[in-house]
Design a protein around this motif. Sequence first.
Motif, short mmCIF file in Angstrom:
data_model
loop_
_atom_site.label_atom_id
_atom_site.label_comp_id
_atom_site.label_asym_id
_atom_site.label_seq_id
_atom_site.Cartn_x
_atom_site.Cartn_y
_atom_site.Cartn_z
N ILE A 73 53.06 31.73 30.11
CA ILE A 73 53.80 30.69 30.82
C ILE A 73 54.48 31.25 32.07
CG2 ILE A 73 55.60 28.95 30.65
CD1 ILE A 73 53.24 28.40 28.83
N ALA A 74 55.22 32.33 31.92
CA ALA A 74 55.99 32.89 33.03
C ALA A 74 55.07 33.31 34.17
CB ALA A 74 56.82 34.08 32.56
N ARG A 75 53.96 33.95 33.84
CA ARG A 75 53.04 34.41 34.88
C ARG A 75 52.45 33.24 35.64
NH1 ARG A 75 47.43 37.43 33.48
NH2 ARG A 75 46.99 35.29 32.77
N SER A 76 52.06 32.19 34.94
CA SER A 76 51.46 31.02 35.59
C SER A 76 52.45 30.35 36.53
CB SER A 76 50.97 30.03 34.52
OG SER A 76 49.96 30.60 33.72
N LYS A 77 53.67 30.14 36.05
CA LYS A 77 54.68 29.50 36.89
C LYS A 77 55.02 30.37 38.10
CE LYS A 77 57.21 26.55 33.64
NZ LYS A 77 58.55 26.25 33.07
N ALA A 78 55.20 31.66 37.87
CA ALA A 78 55.56 32.57 38.96
C ALA A 78 54.47 32.59 40.03
CB ALA A 78 55.81 33.97 38.42
N PHE A 134 40.40 29.72 42.43
CA PHE A 134 41.68 29.86 41.72
C PHE A 134 41.76 28.97 40.49
CE2 PHE A 134 46.02 28.26 41.05
CZ PHE A 134 46.66 29.45 40.70
N ARG A 135 41.32 27.74 40.61
CA ARG A 135 41.49 26.80 39.49
C ARG A 135 40.59 27.16 38.31
NH1 ARG A 135 39.91 20.86 41.07
NH2 ARG A 135 40.32 20.65 38.85
N ARG A 136 39.65 28.07 38.53
CA ARG A 136 38.79 28.53 37.44
C ARG A 136 39.26 29.84 36.81
NH1 ARG A 136 35.66 25.55 40.82
NH2 ARG A 136 34.04 24.23 39.88
N THR A 137 40.29 30.43 37.39
CA THR A 137 40.82 31.68 36.83
C THR A 137 41.75 31.38 35.67
OG1 THR A 137 42.74 31.68 38.33
CG2 THR A 137 40.72 32.77 39.11
N LEU A 138 42.12 32.41 34.92
CA LEU A 138 43.05 32.24 33.80
C LEU A 138 44.40 31.72 34.29
CD1 LEU A 138 42.35 35.41 31.61
CD2 LEU A 138 41.75 33.02 31.10
N ILE A 139 44.84 32.25 35.43
CA ILE A 139 46.13 31.80 35.96
C ILE A 139 46.04 30.34 36.41
CG2 ILE A 139 47.82 32.13 37.80
CD1 ILE A 139 47.19 35.09 37.74
N GLY A 140 44.96 29.99 37.08
CA GLY A 140 44.79 28.61 37.53
C GLY A 140 44.75 27.64 36.37
N ARG A 141 44.01 27.97 35.33
CA ARG A 141 43.97 27.11 34.15
C ARG A 141 45.33 27.09 33.46
NH1 ARG A 141 38.06 28.96 31.68
NH2 ARG A 141 36.80 28.07 33.38
N GLY A 142 46.02 28.22 33.53
CA GLY A 142 47.35 28.27 32.94
C GLY A 142 48.32 27.34 33.64
N VAL A 143 48.19 27.23 34.97
CA VAL A 143 49.05 26.33 35.75
C VAL A 143 48.87 24.89 35.25
CG1 VAL A 143 49.34 25.28 38.02
CG2 VAL A 143 49.22 27.76 37.81
N TYR A 144 47.62 24.48 35.06
CA TYR A 144 47.36 23.13 34.56
C TYR A 144 47.86 22.97 33.13
CZ TYR A 144 44.48 21.49 38.45
OH TYR A 144 44.06 21.05 39.67
N ALA A 145 47.65 23.99 32.30
CA ALA A 145 48.06 23.90 30.90
C ALA A 145 49.57 23.79 30.77
CB ALA A 145 47.56 25.14 30.13
N GLY A 182 50.22 18.90 35.58
CA GLY A 182 48.98 18.96 34.83
C GLY A 182 47.82 18.14 35.36
N ILE A 183 48.05 17.26 36.30
CA ILE A 183 46.99 16.39 36.83
C ILE A 183 47.03 16.44 38.35
CG2 ILE A 183 46.16 14.01 37.03
CD1 ILE A 183 47.31 13.43 34.32
N GLY A 184 45.86 16.63 38.97
CA GLY A 184 45.77 16.61 40.42
C GLY A 184 45.18 17.87 40.98
N GLY A 185 45.42 18.10 42.26
CA GLY A 185 44.88 19.29 42.90
C GLY A 185 45.06 19.25 44.40
N LEU A 186 44.64 20.31 45.05
CA LEU A 186 44.87 20.45 46.49
C LEU A 186 44.05 19.46 47.31
CD1 LEU A 186 46.42 22.98 45.67
CD2 LEU A 186 45.25 24.23 47.50
N VAL A 187 42.85 19.13 46.86
CA VAL A 187 41.99 18.23 47.65
C VAL A 187 42.67 16.87 47.83
CG1 VAL A 187 39.77 17.05 47.74
CG2 VAL A 187 39.90 19.42 46.93
#
Length: 327
Positions: A209-214, A183-194, A266-271
């Motif tokens: 923006i809307a798609r990433s947040k949703a 997920f974090r390598r997909t466009l949406i995943g990168r969008g979440v961080y961005a 913008g910083i962090g992750g599930l691990v």
Amino acid sequence: MNGSDIRLFARHNAIPLLAGAVFAAMFVLYLALQPRGVTVGTLVTASNKGVLLALIACAQTLPVLTGGIDLSVGAIAVLANCLASTLLGGSGLSLVGGVAATLAAGALAGGFNAVAVVWGRLQPIIATLATSSIFYGISLLLRPDPGGDINDDFASALTGDIHGIPTTLIILLAVLLLFWLPFRRTLIGRGVYAVGSAEAAAYMSGVRIARSKACAYVLSGVLASLAGLLLTLIAESAQASAIQAGDLTLNAIAAVVIGGTSLFGGIGGLVGSVIGAFILRTIGDLLFVLAASPLWQPLFQGLILLAAVSLGAIPLLRNRNRLESFR
């Protein structure tokens, strides 16, 4: 990886690595003090409790990465718990349908949050506080009294062990490997961080923006419902408890911060959040084997949380320009 890559990795993951070391030391101490010794049952019990909170923390992490927050993750887990307690009494396809319906309910709840936050333009803290009450009300309708009808074999299979390895730990690893890493390598995943790092810059760069947040809120609902499903299998019952929902939410936020995810986004992750969750659970286990009063647990949790927040603030204090922290 060369030396430069290792140093860069250590720099950007300093808090999760430190949290991992703290958890390892605490868990080894817990096993050493365990009066019954290291048994499969001990590991399974520790895993079940830790993975439950870890999944809630993972659910909280996704909205936080966008710069928001979800105060309804505990209520969604309780809702899933109450729903699953009415759907997991059968066998075969009935069980599969019950699991699917529970996860779908979590996705629907997350979608409701997304509509309120993204398209309703409400503050996340206010919107999710309101929706948590709605989800709790639905839980009361589903389960006005504690109880449930759960397939014992199914519950035992998913909360037991496979050749000495706790099944819940395998489930958690599957979430991280099969969901989070891709997920974090997909466009949406990168969008979440961005979006969490700099929403205006992300918009100017063409990030949706809307798609990433949703997606962050919908996936948060799914992970929270997975935690509620696990809670049902562990307890083999359900209860619409506002106290439990609140405790799960607050502990999830604490785990997220301890694991190194910035509340600024913008910083962090599930691990890191998973490690933070296991630290919180191990505190209670250590106090138990040390025969300490349960009243000490909030004190130690608070001290560890304060230390984690302080460590996370160091980069912001050292840099005159906050944007330097996101390089």
